[in-house]
Design an enzyme around this catalytic site. Structure first.
Site, PDB file in Angstrom:
ATOM      1  N   ASP A  51       0.816  -1.209   0.000  1.00  0.00           N
ATOM      2  CA  ASP A  51       0.000   0.000   0.000  1.00  0.00           C
ATOM      3  C   ASP A  51       0.855   1.266   0.000  1.00  0.00           C
ATOM      4  O   ASP A  51       0.439   2.299  -0.536  1.00  0.00           O
ATOM      5  CB  ASP A  51      -0.934  -0.005   1.211  1.00  0.00           C
ATOM      6  CG  ASP A  51      -2.103  -0.972   1.023  1.00  0.00           C
ATOM      7  OD1 ASP A  51      -2.454  -1.267  -0.138  1.00  0.00           O
ATOM      8  OD2 ASP A  51      -2.657  -1.442   2.034  1.00  0.00           O
ATOM      9  N   GLY A  52       2.050   1.208   0.585  1.00  0.00           N
ATOM     10  CA  GLY A  52       2.924   2.381   0.566  1.00  0.00           C
ATOM     11  C   GLY A  52       3.366   2.725  -0.844  1.00  0.00           C
ATOM     12  O   GLY A  52       3.395   3.899  -1.239  1.00  0.00           O
ATOM     13  N   ARG A  56       2.453   6.102  -3.269  1.00  0.00           N
ATOM     14  CA  ARG A  56       3.392   6.911  -4.056  1.00  0.00           C
ATOM     15  C   ARG A  56       2.930   7.020  -5.501  1.00  0.00           C
ATOM     16  O   ARG A  56       3.006   8.089  -6.117  1.00  0.00           O
ATOM     17  CB  ARG A  56       4.792   6.302  -4.006  1.00  0.00           C
ATOM     18  CG  ARG A  56       5.517   6.493  -2.690  1.00  0.00           C
ATOM     19  CD  ARG A  56       7.000   6.212  -2.821  1.00  0.00           C
ATOM     20  NE  ARG A  56       7.309   4.827  -3.111  1.00  0.00           N
ATOM     21  CZ  ARG A  56       7.800   4.393  -4.262  1.00  0.00           C
ATOM     22  NH1 ARG A  56       8.020   5.242  -5.268  1.00  0.00           N
ATOM     23  NH2 ARG A  56       8.078   3.101  -4.444  1.00  0.00           N
ATOM     24  N   ASN A 120      -4.048   9.810   0.923  1.00  0.00           N
ATOM     25  CA  ASN A 120      -4.545   8.970   2.015  1.00  0.00           C
ATOM     26  C   ASN A 120      -5.122   9.765   3.172  1.00  0.00           C
ATOM     27  O   ASN A 120      -6.284   9.618   3.519  1.00  0.00           O
ATOM     28  CB  ASN A 120      -3.416   8.076   2.548  1.00  0.00           C
ATOM     29  CG  ASN A 120      -3.509   6.664   2.035  1.00  0.00           C
ATOM     30  OD1 ASN A 120      -4.183   6.401   1.058  1.00  0.00           O
ATOM     31  ND2 ASN A 120      -2.819   5.759   2.695  1.00  0.00           N
ATOM     32  N   ARG A 131       3.407  13.435  24.928  1.00  0.00           N
ATOM     33  CA  ARG A 131       2.691  14.595  25.469  1.00  0.00           C
ATOM     34  C   ARG A 131       1.372  14.772  24.736  1.00  0.00           C
ATOM     35  O   ARG A 131       1.312  14.818  23.506  1.00  0.00           O
ATOM     36  CB  ARG A 131       3.533  15.869  25.351  1.00  0.00           C
ATOM     37  CG  ARG A 131       4.804  15.843  26.179  1.00  0.00           C
ATOM     38  CD  ARG A 131       5.378  17.219  26.386  1.00  0.00           C
ATOM     39  NE  ARG A 131       4.497  18.054  27.194  1.00  0.00           N
ATOM     40  CZ  ARG A 131       4.846  19.268  27.641  1.00  0.00           C
ATOM     41  NH1 ARG A 131       6.026  19.783  27.334  1.00  0.00           N
ATOM     42  NH2 ARG A 131       4.010  19.966  28.365  1.00  0.00           N
ATOM     43  N   THR A 161      -8.627   2.773   5.305  1.00  0.00           N
ATOM     44  CA  THR A 161      -8.210   1.438   5.742  1.00  0.00           C
ATOM     45  C   THR A 161      -6.766   1.419   6.241  1.00  0.00           C
ATOM     46  O   THR A 161      -6.190   0.353   6.423  1.00  0.00           O
ATOM     47  CB  THR A 161      -8.372   0.426   4.594  1.00  0.00           C
ATOM     48  OG1 THR A 161      -7.729   0.934   3.416  1.00  0.00           O
ATOM     49  CG2 THR A 161      -9.837   0.171   4.301  1.00  0.00           C
ATOM     50  N   TYR A 163      -4.137   4.264   8.706  1.00  0.00           N
ATOM     51  CA  TYR A 163      -3.997   4.763  10.085  1.00  0.00           C
ATOM     52  C   TYR A 163      -5.355   5.013  10.722  1.00  0.00           C
ATOM     53  O   TYR A 163      -5.564   4.781  11.908  1.00  0.00           O
ATOM     54  CB  TYR A 163      -3.160   6.044  10.039  1.00  0.00           C
ATOM     55  CG  TYR A 163      -2.696   6.580  11.372  1.00  0.00           C
ATOM     56  CD1 TYR A 163      -2.382   5.734  12.434  1.00  0.00           C
ATOM     57  CD2 TYR A 163      -2.534   7.953  11.555  1.00  0.00           C
ATOM     58  CE1 TYR A 163      -1.939   6.238  13.642  1.00  0.00           C
ATOM     59  CE2 TYR A 163      -2.091   8.464  12.750  1.00  0.00           C
ATOM     60  CZ  TYR A 163      -1.787   7.612  13.805  1.00  0.00           C
ATOM     61  OH  TYR A 163      -1.356   8.116  15.002  1.00  0.00           O
ATOM     62  N   LEU A 165      -8.187   3.360  10.247  1.00  0.00           N
ATOM     63  CA  LEU A 165      -8.776   2.103  10.692  1.00  0.00           C
ATOM     64  C   LEU A 165      -8.125   1.597  11.976  1.00  0.00           C
ATOM     65  O   LEU A 165      -8.804   1.113  12.886  1.00  0.00           O
ATOM     66  CB  LEU A 165      -8.641   1.049   9.589  1.00  0.00           C
ATOM     67  CG  LEU A 165      -9.149  -0.353   9.924  1.00  0.00           C
ATOM     68  CD1 LEU A 165     -10.653  -0.345  10.175  1.00  0.00           C
ATOM     69  CD2 LEU A 165      -8.812  -1.330   8.798  1.00  0.00           C
TER      70      LEU A 165
END
Length: 260
Positions: A51-52, A56, A120, A131, A161, A163, A165
């Site tokens: 998916d990365g 791109r 995305n 923090r 689908t 981060y 998710l």
């Protein structure tokens, strides 16, 4: 005359992992009479990765009307339309024009007078590890108060689908012209994910007294919010074009990836 004339190949960050697959695609292109080029004036982009790598490719061809078809060489590969073990048959079909495309909305973040595209998601998160921050948020100009949290995610359907998710956000089915807003570790019982339509922009303000907020577009830092600074995120005019084999529907992929 082939259904496609020109195509390009984009590969995993470690090209050695897909060297054999690339040779297969090059052979299939030669058999189909499809010219392979590194340029952007192409009829199809073939992605060998996860998916990365798909992200791109979708960003590279954003606004160029080039369908992006992925062969999954990653861990999840939800955006990839061809399983690894179907590389040869799937790419051969694609070179024959046997694929469908989905227009997926993208985001635009306005920060410090500059606009940044995202395929995305756009994330506002504490700039100091460990923090908490306090974020004020508004939708379509209406105030929704503030939330102590580790951050906030605004995602597209293609990014829902990822981060989003993993933080309990909603999955958006391809075809929806909307974005999802999800808080990361909110210190509140009232912070619930929202699905927001086009023209209802999100405005996020850093209300933390001492902690900065990093803003990222598709994982790349685009700036930092000091106390009182804000970022606005909305659905952009440009759309990414995802290609898939006809039988590799959203529901089928969802079932095989997340529901099995």
């Amino acid at each position: 005359m082939p259904s496609l004339e020109r195509a390009t190949i984009m590969v995993h960050g470690r090209p050695d992992l897909v060297a054999d697959a690339r040779e297969t695609v090059e052979r299939l292109a030669a058999e189909a009479g499809v010219e392979l080029t590194d340029g952007e004036d192409v009829d199809l982009a073939i992605v060998l990765g996860g998916d990365g790598t798909m992200l791109r490719a979708l960003k590279r061809f954003l606004g160029r009307n080039v369908p992006v078809l992925g062969v999954n060489f990653g861990r999840v590969g939800f955006l990839a339309g061809v399983p690894r073990d179907q590389l040869e048959s799937g790419v051969r079909r694609a070179f024959d024009g046997d694929f469908v495309t989905f227009e997926l909305p993208t985001l635009e973040a306005e920060l410090g007078g500059e606009r940044h595209p995202a395929v995305n998601d756009v994330v506002a998160a504490s700039a100091s590890t460990g923090r908490m921050v306090e974020l004020g948020w508004m939708i379509a100009g209406e105030d929704l108060g503030s939330v102590p949290c580790d951050g906030l995610i605004c995602s597209t359907p293609s990014g829902s689908t990822a981060y989003n998710l993993s933080n309990g956000g909603p999955v958006l089915v391809w075809g929806l012209d909307a974005m999802a807003i999800t808080f990361v570790a909110p210190h509140s019982l009232h912070a619930r994910p929202l699905v927001v339509p086009r023209s209802s922009d999100l405005e996020v303000t850093n209300l933390s007294a001492k902690t900065g907020v990093s803003v990222l577009a598709d994982g790349q830092r685009i700036g930092e919010l000091s106390t009182g600074d804000k970022v606005t995120v909305g659905l952009a005019e440009q759309r990414s074009l995802l290609a898939t084999l006809p039988e590799a529907t959203f529901v089928r992929r969802y079932r095989e990836t997340f529901a099995s």
